[in-house]
Design a protein around this motif. Sequence first.
Motif, PDB file in Angstrom:
ATOM      1  N   SER A  96      38.559  43.476  13.487  1.00 45.57           N
ATOM      2  CA  SER A  96      38.992  43.819  14.840  1.00 45.57           C
ATOM      3  C   SER A  96      38.731  42.665  15.804  1.00 45.57           C
ATOM      4  O   SER A  96      37.971  41.734  15.506  1.00 45.57           O
ATOM      5  CB  SER A  96      38.253  45.057  15.318  1.00 45.57           C
ATOM      6  N   THR A  97      39.363  42.747  16.973  1.00 46.01           N
ATOM      7  CA  THR A  97      39.110  41.755  18.015  1.00 46.01           C
ATOM      8  C   THR A  97      37.640  41.738  18.400  1.00 46.01           C
ATOM      9  O   THR A  97      37.047  40.669  18.634  1.00 46.01           O
ATOM     10  CB  THR A  97      39.975  42.057  19.250  1.00 46.01           C
ATOM     11  N   ASN A  98      37.029  42.910  18.435  1.00 45.76           N
ATOM     12  CA  ASN A  98      35.609  42.998  18.751  1.00 45.76           C
ATOM     13  C   ASN A  98      34.763  42.286  17.697  1.00 45.76           C
ATOM     14  O   ASN A  98      33.794  41.590  18.024  1.00 45.76           O
ATOM     15  CB  ASN A  98      35.189  44.465  18.849  1.00 45.76           C
ATOM     16  N   ASP A  99      35.142  42.459  16.417  1.00 46.00           N
ATOM     17  CA  ASP A  99      34.433  41.771  15.334  1.00 46.00           C
ATOM     18  C   ASP A  99      34.531  40.256  15.490  1.00 46.00           C
ATOM     19  O   ASP A  99      33.552  39.526  15.284  1.00 46.00           O
ATOM     20  CB  ASP A  99      35.004  42.173  13.976  1.00 46.00           C
ATOM     21  N   GLU A 153      35.099  38.507  18.246  1.00 48.37           N
ATOM     22  CA  GLU A 153      34.299  38.056  19.390  1.00 48.37           C
ATOM     23  C   GLU A 153      32.813  38.053  19.046  1.00 48.37           C
ATOM     24  O   GLU A 153      32.068  37.152  19.440  1.00 48.37           O
ATOM     25  CB  GLU A 153      34.568  38.948  20.597  1.00 48.37           C
ATOM     26  N   LYS A 154      32.377  39.068  18.289  1.00 45.42           N
ATOM     27  CA  LYS A 154      30.972  39.120  17.893  1.00 45.42           C
ATOM     28  C   LYS A 154      30.635  37.938  16.977  1.00 45.42           C
ATOM     29  O   LYS A 154      29.580  37.297  17.126  1.00 45.42           O
ATOM     30  CB  LYS A 154      30.694  40.437  17.172  1.00 45.42           C
ATOM     31  N   ALA A 209      38.718  31.891  19.299  1.00 42.43           N
ATOM     32  CA  ALA A 209      37.699  32.586  20.099  1.00 42.43           C
ATOM     33  C   ALA A 209      36.437  31.747  20.239  1.00 42.43           C
ATOM     34  O   ALA A 209      35.820  31.715  21.314  1.00 42.43           O
ATOM     35  CB  ALA A 209      37.371  33.935  19.458  1.00 42.43           C
TER      36      ALA A 209
END
Length: 325
Positions: A4-7, A9-10, A126
């Motif tokens: 995911s996008t969240n993954d 970014e993390k 990112a």
Amino acid sequence: MTASTNDIEKAAGVLRAGGLVALPTETVYGLGANAEDPAAVARIFQVKGRPPSHPLIVHIDSAENLDNWVEDVPQAARLLAEHFWPGPLTLVLRRGPRVPLEATGGLETVAVRVPDHPVALALLVAFGGGITAPSANRFGQVSPTTANHVRAELGDAVDFVLDGGPCQVGVESTIVDATGRIPTILRPGGVTREDLEAVLGYPLTVPSTSHVRVPGQHPSHYAPRARVVLVEPEKVVTEAELAQELGHRVGVFLPASFADAPVKAHAVVAVPASPAAYARGLYGFLRELDQQGCDLIVASLPSEEGLGLAIANRLRRAAGPRPTV
């Protein structure tokens, strides 16, 4: 793209903090660190058990950024980058000041590529920098082609694992020394010699040894726990059955041309007729036979045309310095 996008970014945050991220590429999963952070790069060597003199590959997000990482790019290198990036091609060029010597094994050259995987490219964008990333496994062992392979082998030594699904090429990138007037293939891989020659317009050599240190050229590399023995295709069945009779737990890579041949062995892998399918599955096959408890794997070398050259290279390295039967 499964991450995911969240993954993503993390994972980028982990890299900025000096951590290690396992990331998918089209070739194999890489163990990534901030390419400009010597301490983070040094941790890669520690986790893998890799000799510090063994160079790493710096992954960047586009060919347009090549000049930010290297110096003195010959026309042939630009031509290859234009045609094969993103893709499984690594170019060895003169190191730029952004690349620490820790990432190059102390050399004034650096290996650079642009991976052809949406998760890897999204992470590079990112993060906003280069990611140094050898294969995410213990040094010399079978490269990982799924996120589960990484977790099983490296466990908590990796700060974050990005799951991008199974790798679609399955063997590492082709490494080309582009520092001289005529490029040289230092490691066969996902871009074939024939494709490189078609773009350049002249033949390329693939030396068995080179003074240029690059990833994957250790005498024993890409190796499962089981001993790998290479024989002629017509001898695979008889050699496997003889070893089984002598008490070995034998795994067999059965060539496609002998697919209907019965074989008495502990485990049998039917090698795909398609070189692309064989390359994609190669490391998974080796892991599978390890998991089935084989202590000996009998295989033959494919025709060394197209991707067959890379497959043969990996099987020879897996077999180590032992002679072919």
